[in-house]
Design a protein around this motif. Structure first.
Motif, short mmCIF file in Angstrom:
data_model
loop_
_atom_site.label_atom_id
_atom_site.label_comp_id
_atom_site.label_asym_id
_atom_site.label_seq_id
_atom_site.Cartn_x
_atom_site.Cartn_y
_atom_site.Cartn_z
N SER A 190 23.22 -12.44 5.54
CA SER A 190 22.99 -11.42 6.55
C SER A 190 21.52 -11.06 6.55
O SER A 190 20.80 -11.34 5.61
N THR A 191 21.06 -10.43 7.63
CA THR A 191 19.66 -10.01 7.71
C THR A 191 19.57 -8.57 8.16
O THR A 191 20.44 -8.05 8.86
N ASN A 192 18.49 -7.90 7.72
CA ASN A 192 18.17 -6.54 8.17
C ASN A 192 19.27 -5.52 7.89
O ASN A 192 19.46 -4.57 8.64
N ASN A 193 19.99 -5.70 6.80
CA ASN A 193 21.05 -4.76 6.47
C ASN A 193 20.78 -4.02 5.16
O ASN A 193 21.66 -3.31 4.66
N LEU A 206 36.86 -4.00 -2.92
CA LEU A 206 36.51 -5.22 -3.63
C LEU A 206 36.30 -6.35 -2.62
O LEU A 206 37.22 -6.74 -1.89
N LEU A 207 35.08 -6.88 -2.59
CA LEU A 207 34.71 -7.90 -1.61
C LEU A 207 34.63 -9.30 -2.20
O LEU A 207 34.92 -10.29 -1.52
N LYS A 253 34.73 0.20 6.69
CA LYS A 253 35.26 -0.07 8.04
C LYS A 253 34.16 -0.09 9.09
O LYS A 253 34.15 -0.95 9.98
N SER A 254 33.22 0.86 8.99
CA SER A 254 32.16 0.91 9.99
C SER A 254 31.25 -0.30 9.89
O SER A 254 30.81 -0.86 10.91
N LEU A 255 30.97 -0.75 8.67
CA LEU A 255 30.13 -1.95 8.50
C LEU A 255 30.85 -3.19 9.04
O LEU A 255 30.24 -4.04 9.70
N LYS A 256 32.14 -3.27 8.75
CA LYS A 256 32.91 -4.42 9.21
C LYS A 256 33.02 -4.43 10.73
O LYS A 256 32.95 -5.49 11.37
N VAL A 284 28.88 -6.77 10.22
CA VAL A 284 27.91 -7.00 9.15
C VAL A 284 28.49 -7.99 8.13
O VAL A 284 29.64 -7.88 7.72
N SER A 285 27.69 -8.96 7.74
CA SER A 285 28.08 -9.90 6.69
C SER A 285 27.59 -9.37 5.35
O SER A 285 26.45 -8.93 5.23
N PHE A 286 28.45 -9.41 4.36
CA PHE A 286 28.12 -8.84 3.05
C PHE A 286 27.41 -9.88 2.19
O PHE A 286 28.04 -10.71 1.54
#
Length: 266
Positions: free
Chosen positions: A4-7, A64-65, A106-109, A113-115
């Motif tokens: 991911s970028t810029n996160n 847990l990711l 939830k908001s990131l998903k 957004v890629s973790f």
């Protein structure tokens, strides 16, 4: 994990962490459990006091990711627990858990957004148990008075709701904060606030009481670590400070402490 970028800023706010946990020879397990759920996301249910998980940056209700660089965000609970067991059984190099706080997941998903684990804040358990964990008093409640100075804006604690939103745990104690100067520790459960028993109250109600105490700039917390909490419940030892002080267990503990102090002087 995906790139991911810029996160970086969003991840920092969301408590995005890569926690490497090592097993200790004098401790059984890693000190965390995962909440059983048929579908993801899978949450960290509990963190035991003075455990590798507590020392390694893991938090209650983390999502847990990933485990050892494998994406576990969409797998079944049964597969997840097997993966944790397998990784724990081969723990010479530690087990890496990629996590993020539940309130932000939830908001990131939703934003797609890629973790990316490269952007995670890194924590690592010491390879041996810290000395303050070893000397921590067993089965002993503590009273912690937190005072705010004129320049302090908070007590310096992060809190998290108990199971079924009953009770309250200390999620973190901020370094060099007013709370840090007391004996308060991560994973402590708050039993009383200002001499009032609150352990059976709703988490929301307890949080309100802490807020009112903050306005007064002083609070007295009576707390126990997770092992003590479980031990007291299993052995019918009262949790309230007044009842505990009159219990046979407390009197026996006091006598043993006196004997140990006397023997150390001889």
């Amino acid at each position: 994990m995906a790139v991911s970028t810029n996160n970086a800023d969003a991840f920092r706010t969301a408590g995005f962490r890569l926690c490497r946990l090592y097993a200790w020879s004098n401790y059984n397990g890693l000190g965390f459990s995962v909440q059983g759920a048929p579908q993801p996301p899978h949450l960290i249910r509990s963190i035991k006091s003075n455990s590798p998980a507590a020392a390694g940056g893991l938090k209650i209700r983390d999502v847990l990711l990933g485990i050892n660089n494998q994406d576990v965000s969409e797998i079944k609970y049964s597969d997840l627990t097997k993966m944790i067991k397998d990784a724990s059984d081969n723990n010479d190099n530690g087990i890496e858990l990629l996590v993020v706080q539940q309130m932000y997941y939830k908001s990131l998903k939703k934003k797609g957004v890629s973790f990316n684990s490269n952007l995670a804040e890194r924590f690592e358990t010491p390879k041996t148990m810290p000395s303050d964990y070893i000397t921590f008093p067993k089965h002993t409640p503590r009273t912690c008075e937190i005072h705010l100075s004129t320049i302090d804006e908070s007590f310096g604690i992060e809190i998290i709701e108990g199971e079924n939103d009953i009770g309250l745990y200390i999620q973190e104690v901020e370094v060099n904060s007013p709370a840090y100067r007391t004996s308060l520790r991560k994973s402590d459960r708050i039993i009383e606030i200002d001499d009032k028993f609150i352990d059976n109250e709703s988490s929301e109600m307890i949080i309100r009481k802490l807020y009112k105490a903050k306005l007064k700039r002083i609070v007295k917390l009576y707390v126990v670590d997770t092992n003590t909490y479980k031990y007291f419940q299993e052995n019918n030892i009262p949790l309230s400070s007044k009842e505990y002080s009159q219990s046979a267990f407390a009197k026996k503990l006091s006598i043993n402490s006196y004997i140990n102090q006397y023997e150390s002087l001889c």
